[in-house]
Write a protein that holds these residues in place. Structure first.
Motif, mmCIF file in Angstrom:
data_model
loop_
_atom_site.group_PDB
_atom_site.id
_atom_site.type_symbol
_atom_site.label_atom_id
_atom_site.label_comp_id
_atom_site.label_asym_id
_atom_site.label_seq_id
_atom_site.Cartn_x
_atom_site.Cartn_y
_atom_site.Cartn_z
ATOM 1 N N LEU A 14 -4.261 -7.177 -7.510
ATOM 2 C CA LEU A 14 -5.494 -7.831 -7.059
ATOM 3 C C LEU A 14 -6.589 -6.774 -6.916
ATOM 4 N N PRO A 15 -7.817 -7.120 -7.325
ATOM 5 C CA PRO A 15 -8.891 -6.117 -7.291
ATOM 6 C C PRO A 15 -9.231 -5.674 -5.870
ATOM 7 N N GLY A 16 -9.275 -4.369 -5.650
ATOM 8 C CA GLY A 16 -9.562 -3.824 -4.330
ATOM 9 C C GLY A 16 -10.954 -4.174 -3.826
ATOM 10 N N GLU A 17 -11.909 -4.393 -4.763
ATOM 11 C CA GLU A 17 -13.281 -4.677 -4.344
ATOM 12 C C GLU A 17 -13.353 -5.913 -3.467
ATOM 13 N N ARG A 39 0.833 -1.206 0.000
ATOM 14 C CA ARG A 39 0.000 0.000 0.000
ATOM 15 C C ARG A 39 0.857 1.241 0.000
ATOM 16 N N ARG A 40 0.189 2.375 -0.213
ATOM 17 C CA ARG A 40 0.892 3.660 -0.115
ATOM 18 C C ARG A 40 0.743 4.183 1.294
ATOM 19 N N VAL A 89 -8.437 -15.158 0.713
ATOM 20 C CA VAL A 89 -8.436 -14.255 -0.453
ATOM 21 C C VAL A 89 -7.026 -14.106 -1.017
ATOM 22 N N THR A 90 -6.115 -13.564 -0.204
ATOM 23 C CA THR A 90 -4.798 -13.220 -0.728
ATOM 24 C C THR A 90 -4.023 -14.449 -1.190
ATOM 25 N N ALA A 138 -14.007 -6.682 4.030
ATOM 26 C CA ALA A 138 -14.127 -5.766 5.162
ATOM 27 C C ALA A 138 -15.592 -5.612 5.557
ATOM 28 N N VAL A 139 -16.480 -5.527 4.551
ATOM 29 C CA VAL A 139 -17.911 -5.414 4.830
ATOM 30 C C VAL A 139 -18.393 -6.654 5.574
#
Lengths: 336, 274, 299
Positions: free
Chosen positions: C186-189, C93-94, C208-209, C195-196
């Motif tokens: 990888l898609p952020g969605e 991440r940034r 996921v990862t 997270a939701v």
């Protein structure tokens, strides 16, 4: 400028046919629209003419040259892509002049011809910008200028308006028609949008599953669709197709289907009894969904008529506006 | 999210410290007076600070000459690698599917062979061609683009360009070479720069090949000269560390330029032309 | 595509194909040929059949090198991959410091091998080395924390082997960059969805990862296993010199190098190389089977 002829052209992709034995003649200076749903092979037809795909069978002629085996760069055709395919690292002027530069035309001449083409396409004020700094409509003009600059025998346009918003699309459509009138070049225009086809085309070729369904003027396509598919595909909402004439009070021969456009259905005092199931207002008119004699229909009527869901109305039409199709093959039948 | 960022920043600081501290010790060690007794705790600033180790290291094994040799080799190998890799990667996009599959498979296979396994036969090959003790064996790996992985990287980058761009070029009768030069290369420039700099770094640090192929002291590259320094005076650490700093410093400069191209994806275009 | 274009494409491929054939394919084949000979580069090769392989079977030094290499690979590959993955996930991440930390993670990989080796020689030196001094500073005289004896990186066999592994754990730039890019693409969605759903960090990683990064991880495991046969060459030569005596850190590459270029037995070295090939291929094949069974390899 030249006439274009496709003679028995077929194209398979790994054994899956995309175009089947297509015969098509485009007259010199004509604007012919190839119309069909996505996946019908219309873009393949264009790519075959451009030489970007190699035909599996058949011959392609431009004027009296057989170009079937010729590489794209030697066919003297130009193409406007759906995505415009502008080179992001080049300015508009460099994009337009690209084909001339790689053909080693003199610099001064390139500059002159680029300016000329840009003027015709209406983008002369954008020449120093790069694609990223241009709007969709402006990019479209650059792509058009790039196609114009070489003065090719044939222009191929692959859904050139589909990336524009509705207003700009209508405006550009009109400009394209004017442009064709001014340049007088042979143009092949591929689209899935029947409005574009009807407004632009001098003739329309309707394609389905790689096969030609009908070739004719917009008038012919509209008034005398050659089969069920053309009848349903051209026109919005799609033409009502009925297993018999009973629902609209017509007597059709046995085994024939009756087709009737929504605007040719009259709601009034006479005719077959029908129930309104849904009303979709579209401004001055409304689409009224009906159930009559066990079938569903859509009628287009003036909005003032004020029909409501659940109303009972009477439905009629006339024989001159009704089309007959063979129930088995879907081919058009004459009224007897 | 705020909490996550704090821990991440802490982690990043740890990474920087773990890599940074040895560099500090490297430089500190190179400024130490040779022959002093060992300090009791690790020292960050030696007492006294002397610069003489650099001069002595450079004189003793001719690090200046070696640096020039290393530069000549890397300056030949890096651009050549970019040329070979980008040509091959580009051609792979346009050739027929069967040839492409074959070449890609061969590249993956080549990638799976450890370099040390090819040492002996390559040496025999160069020896029979009379090329041992020249720079040719050091530059020649550029023919496989230093590593076939760079060919694959270019292939992927060129494949990611919209196919209509290639179609548009073909309609304008542009030859493959013209497409490569005028369209494809300008559009993957960050990839080309990153690969060029990485190839430069690899060639600069290459030890195995010079070790095997170079015998003549005048041809020694920096890693080789550094190794002979270590053999000459194996316990004089300040001297060795000064030599290590000399060999590493130019690469740091190149790396600082290069890393912007493939580690900072948000700077417009990065690795693989994204 | 006409003839002229095809010719140009062939021309653009030619240098690379020449390299593949001349520098990889032919040498690989020659290795198999030389393995059957006695060759000292002065006289022409003498065919000896399978003698070299028979000799290798009884060569104690070769056995040691083989075992060292296998142990090195078994320890270094998981460590290297684990740290590359951890760093990629930490730094994808940034945020403040991410850019510098990424540069720092790649940096050891670009330092010239010899300079890198010399630096470690200094860091690990039993008298002057900062690492030794630091460990000594932690504990009572002559010992380190908890009264453990100070490591003797250069004289104790296992400490020396540990040092070679330690050196290799920092040079993970390639794997790190590949995993970093893979993670960023990888898609952020997917992560927003997780997270939701209030998934824990561990289950996001596990479900996921990891599955999404699996193909590239598999590739890296295979490639790193193969690389492990070359990346300990310089440390073993420069830092530990194959010792402590007799052969504690003599790995296969060093064995091949010394046999060929110091004892001038190229045929014998080639035979060892061929065995190295075969063992690598077997290891890669075995891993492939295991990983496929674990359903990590989706291709």
């Amino acid at each position: 400028m030249s006439a274009v002829r496709l003679a028995g052209v077929s194209k398979d992709f790994d054994g899956v046919p995309a175009v089947r034995e297509l015969d098509l003649d485009v007259a010199d200076g004509e604007l012919l629209v190839v119309l069909g749903p996505s996946g019908c092979g219309k873009s393949t037809v264009l790519r075959l003419m451009a030489g970007l795909e190699e035909a599996t069978a058949g011959r392609i002629l431009i004027g009296d040259r057989d170009v079937t085996k010729l590489s794209p760069g030697r066919r003297n055709v130009s193409m406007v892509f759906q995505s415009y395919a502008l080179f992001p690292h080049l300015t508009a002027a460099e994009n337009i002049g690209f084909g001339l530069v790689v053909r080693e035309v003199r610099r001064a001449e390139v500059r002159e011809r680029v300016a000329q083409a840009a003027t015709v396409a209406g983008c002369a004020h954008l020449l120093e910008r790069r694609p990223a700094q241009l709007s969709g409509g402006e990019r479209q003009r650059i792509a058009l200028a790039r196609a114009l600059v070489r003065e090719p025998d044939v222009f191929l346009l692959d859904e050139p308006l589909s990336n524009l918003d509705a207003e700009l699309r209508a405006q550009t459509r009109a400009e394209l028609k004017l442009l064709h009138a001014r340049v007088g070049a042979t143009m092949l225009y591929v689209t899935h949008d029947q409005i574009e086809a009807l407004t632009l085309g001098q003739r329309i070729a309707v394609l389905r599953d790689g096969e030609l369904q009908q070739l004719g003027t917009p008038e012919q396509i509209w008034r005398e669709p050659a089969n069920r598919f053309v009848a349903r595909f051209v026109g919005s909402p799609a033409m009502n197709l009925l297993a018999s004439g009973a629902a609209v009070g017509l007597e059709a021969p046995a085994g024939a289907e009756v087709g009737i456009r929504s605007e040719h259905l009259a709601l009034g005092e006479e005719g077959v009894e029908a129930t309104v199931t849904l009303v979709e207002p579209i401004g001055s008119e409304a689409l009224v969904h009906l159930r009559a004699a066990g079938t569903e229909l859509v009628a287009r009527v003036p909005a003032e008529a004020g029909h409501g869901v659940g109303d009972t109305v009477r439905l009629s039409s006339s024989r001159e506006h009704a089309h007959l199709f063979d129930g088995e093959t879907g081919e058009r039948l004459p009224w007897t | 999210m705020v909490r996550g960022t704090f821990w991440r920043s802490l982690g990043a600081a740890a990474v920087i410290a773990v890599v940074g501290l040895p560099i500090v010790f490297l430089i500190a060690g190179s400024l130490r007076q040779p022959g002093l007794p060992p300090p009791v705790t690790p020292e960050l600033i030696p007492d006294p600070v002397v610069f003489g180790n650099y001069e002595r290291a450079a004189d003793l094994v001719g690090l200046g000459r070696a640096a020039l040799n290393s530069f000549i080799v890397a300056a030949l190998a890096a651009p050549l690698s970019v040329l070979v890799a980008s040509w091959a990667g580009f051609a792979l996009v346009l050739i027929r599917a069967r040839a492409r599959t074959a070449i890609l498979a061969a590249s993956l296979l080549a990638l799976m062979i450890p370099l040390t396994a090819l040492l002996v036969p390559r040496f025999a090959l160069y020896r029979s061609l009379g090329l041992v003790n020249t720079f040719v064996p050091l530059v020649a790996p550029a023919l496989v683009a230093t590593s076939p992985i760079y060919v694959l990287v270019f292939y992927v980058a060129f494949r990611r360009l919209p196919p209509e761009l290639y179609d548009a070029c073909r309609l304008e009768a542009a030859s493959p070479f013209q497409i490569w030069r005028r369209v494809a290369m300008p559009l993957v420039r960050p990839v080309a720069v990153a690969i060029g700099l990485l190839a430069f770094v690899l060639s600069w640090g290459n030890f195995l090949d010079p070790l095997v192929y170079l015998h003549d002291r005048d041809l020694f590259t920096l890693p080789l000269a550094l190794r002979s320094l270590a053999q000459l005076d194996p316990t004089n650490y300040p001297l060795l560390l000064a030599g290590a700093v000399i060999a590493t410093a130019p690469i740091v400069a190149v790396f600082l330029v290069a890393q912007r191209y493939f580690l900072h994806e948000h700077r417009g275009a990065g690795w693989l032309g994204r | 595509m006409d003839l002229k274009d095809r010719r140009q494409l062939a021309l653009m491929l030619a240098p690379y194909l020449l390299g593949l054939v001349g520098l990889v394919a032919v040498p690989a084949v020659v290795t198999f040929g030389l393995a059957l000979t006695e060759y000292d580069l002065i006289r022409s090769p003498r065919f000896v059949g399978l003698d070299n392989l028979r000799e290798l079977a009884g060569d104690e030094v070769f056995h040691t090198a083989l075992l060292n290499s296998a142990v090195f690979a078994a320890i270094a590959v998981p460590l290297r991959l684990g740290s590359a993955l951890a760093l990629a996930l930490l730094l994808h991440r940034r945020f403040r410091g991410a850019g510098s930390a990424r540069a720092a993670a790649v940096f050891p990989t670009v330092v010239p091998d010899v300079a890198y080796g010399l630096l470690w020689l200094w860091l690990l030196n039993p008298l002057y080395g900062p690492i030794t001094l630091f460990l000594a500073w932690l504990g009572p005289p002559g010992k380190t924390i908890w009264g453990l004896s100070l490591p003797q990186f250069l004289t104790h066999p296992n400490d020396a082997r540990a040092a070679v592994v330690l050196l290799s754990v920092f040079t993970i730039g390639e794997g790190f960059v590949l995993l970093l890019v893979a993670r960023q693409s990888l898609p952020g969605e997917l992560y927003e969805l997780a997270a939701v759903e209030d998934a824990t960090a561990w289950s996001v990683f596990r479900r996921v990862t990891l599955p999404l990064l699996a193909p590239i991880l598999v590739l890296l495991v295979l490639r790193d296993t193969i690389l492990s046969f070359q990346l300990n060459f310089v440390p073993a030569l420069v830092v530990t010199e194959g010792g402590p005596p007799p052969y504690s850190t003599t790995y296969l590459p060093l064995f091949v190098y010394r046999t060929g270029f110091e004892y001038l037995r190229y045929g014998y070295a080639s035979a060892a190389t061929v065995l190295m090939f075969v063992l690598t291929a077997a290891a890669v094949w075995l891993q492939w089977l295991v990983l496929r069974r674990a359903r990590l390899a989706s291709f």
